[in-house]
Design an enzyme around this catalytic site. Structure first.
Site, mmCIF file in Angstrom:
data_model
loop_
_atom_site.group_PDB
_atom_site.id
_atom_site.type_symbol
_atom_site.label_atom_id
_atom_site.label_comp_id
_atom_site.label_asym_id
_atom_site.label_seq_id
_atom_site.Cartn_x
_atom_site.Cartn_y
_atom_site.Cartn_z
ATOM 1 N N CYS A 61 0.813 -1.220 0.000
ATOM 2 C CA CYS A 61 0.000 0.000 0.000
ATOM 3 C C CYS A 61 0.844 1.267 0.000
ATOM 4 O O CYS A 61 1.675 1.462 0.893
ATOM 5 C CB CYS A 61 -0.903 -0.025 1.239
ATOM 6 S SG CYS A 61 -1.768 1.526 1.548
ATOM 7 N N TYR A 192 -5.161 5.976 -9.164
ATOM 8 C CA TYR A 192 -6.329 5.173 -8.801
ATOM 9 C C TYR A 192 -7.560 5.579 -9.594
ATOM 10 O O TYR A 192 -8.360 4.731 -10.019
ATOM 11 C CB TYR A 192 -6.596 5.283 -7.296
ATOM 12 C CG TYR A 192 -5.672 4.435 -6.491
ATOM 13 C CD1 TYR A 192 -5.945 3.092 -6.267
ATOM 14 C CD2 TYR A 192 -4.483 4.955 -5.984
ATOM 15 C CE1 TYR A 192 -5.077 2.296 -5.542
ATOM 16 C CE2 TYR A 192 -3.606 4.171 -5.265
ATOM 17 C CZ TYR A 192 -3.909 2.836 -5.048
ATOM 18 O OH TYR A 192 -3.043 2.053 -4.346
#
Length: 339
Positions: A61, A192
């Site tokens: 992440c 994203y």
């Protein structure tokens, strides 16, 4: 971290549609629900205290990776213990299957969601990393990824190692904040928004904004070693954690493919400079990164096939950025070698 499209590079508990929903519904990143702060004066009820808290991350992440870099640079390893989650989640969230018996050895839990539920049952949003858990109570303290690293830099100073850099110097905070805002909107979040776009026009708009911002950042870095001032700051950490993932996952998996980072002379040299700086590259795990994105986002990559590339040998090649001057740690020193 968390968003309403279930960004699994951060969020562990997906929505009712599961991982197959990625790329099929609009992307929107939500604010962190648990925004308590751990401070020197303990004003939120959580005083800075060595050994009391546990930082939970995934090396996959980018949001959690910020905390990993900050913790290393500031020398907080002994004061703030670390739990590393499996890069592949199940339907209960980030899990501790990398540890013996499938339990975190300090918290004694199998899933990060247990710490969330201990704090608040039926809480909104997902189960995200980075997260800090209070070890004595087993309760989540914060999942506020934006504030967490700023507090490590400014509130935990009594526990910093000798020679720790000032990652958020007060005279430069306004400029750092301004630079970070554009990077967050168009780069950190932009990859994203491109990867999870559910329509062509939506994708093209965020793609253009992403590369326009990358070009702007490249121009800024053409004659300066770091984003703000002549030392590493929080702004560099936040840009690094996206750039280091760019060719491995964002270029192909998220369709951010105008060009590879390795084809951008300034940005490629900049990110290699940071990667080769103690505290940056030694926190990166490309295996975790690739397996997470390609195996978890089944709505984008239904086969679950993880690509073998790219070739990682270029990360350790000379970057020549030192010719621009700058002092990575200011008046401080590098962190000790990673154990």
């Amino acid at each position: 971290m968390s968003d309403t499209a279930a960004d699994s590079a951060g969020t562990g508990r997906a929505d009712s549609d599961g991982n197959a929903s990625y790329g099929h519904k609009p992307f929107k990143r939500s604010r962190s629900h648990f925004a308590d702060r751990i401070t020197a004066d303990g004003r939120d009820g959580w005083p800075v205290q060595a050994g009391r808290y546990r930082l939970v991350v995934s090396r996959a992440c980018p949001w959690a990776s910020r905390a990993l870099v900050s913790r290393r640079l500031l020398g907080l390893e002994d004061a703030l213990s670390l739990a590393v989650a499996d890069p592949i989640q199940d339907d209960r969230s980030w899990r501790f299957t990398l540890d013996p018996g499938g339990k975190d050895p300090v918290l004694g839990i199998r899933h990060l969601s247990e710490a969330y539920d201990a704090r608040e049952r039926d809480h909104p949003g997902g189960v995200s990393v980075p997260a800090i858990v209070d070890v004595p109570s087993g309760k989540l303290v914060t999942n506020d990824y934006q504030q967490l690293t700023l507090d490590l830099a400014t509130e935990w100073t009594a526990l910093h190692r000798p020679g720790a850099p000032d990652l958020y110097p007060e005279p430069l905070r306004a400029e750092i904040d301004e630079v970070m805002e554009g990077i967050y909107r168009d780069i950190n979040n932009g990859v994203y928004k491109a990867g999870f776009a559910s329509g062509q026009q939506e994708y093209e708009e965020v793609y253009e904004a992403l590369f326009a911002r990358l070009d702007q950042v490249s121009a800024r870095l053409a004659d300066r070693r770091y984003l703000v001032g002549d030392t590493i700051t929080e702004a560099d950490i936040r840009l690094f954690t996206t750039l280091v993932r760019f060719d491995a996952v964002y270029h192909g998996h998220f369709k951010c493919n105008r060009n590879k980072l390795a084809e951008e002379p300034v940005l490629w040299a900049y990110v290699r400079d940071l990667y080769q700086t103690p505290g940056f590259g030694d926190t990166v795990d490309f295996d975790h990164i690739k397996r997470h994105y390609y195996e978890v986002h089944t709505g984008i990559n239904p086969t679950g096939i993880v690509p073998l590339g790219p070739d990682l040998s270029g990360w350790t090649t000379p970057h020549h950025r030192e010719e621009l001057g700058g002092r990575p740690f200011g008046d401080g020193t590098p962190p000790a070698a990673a154990s």
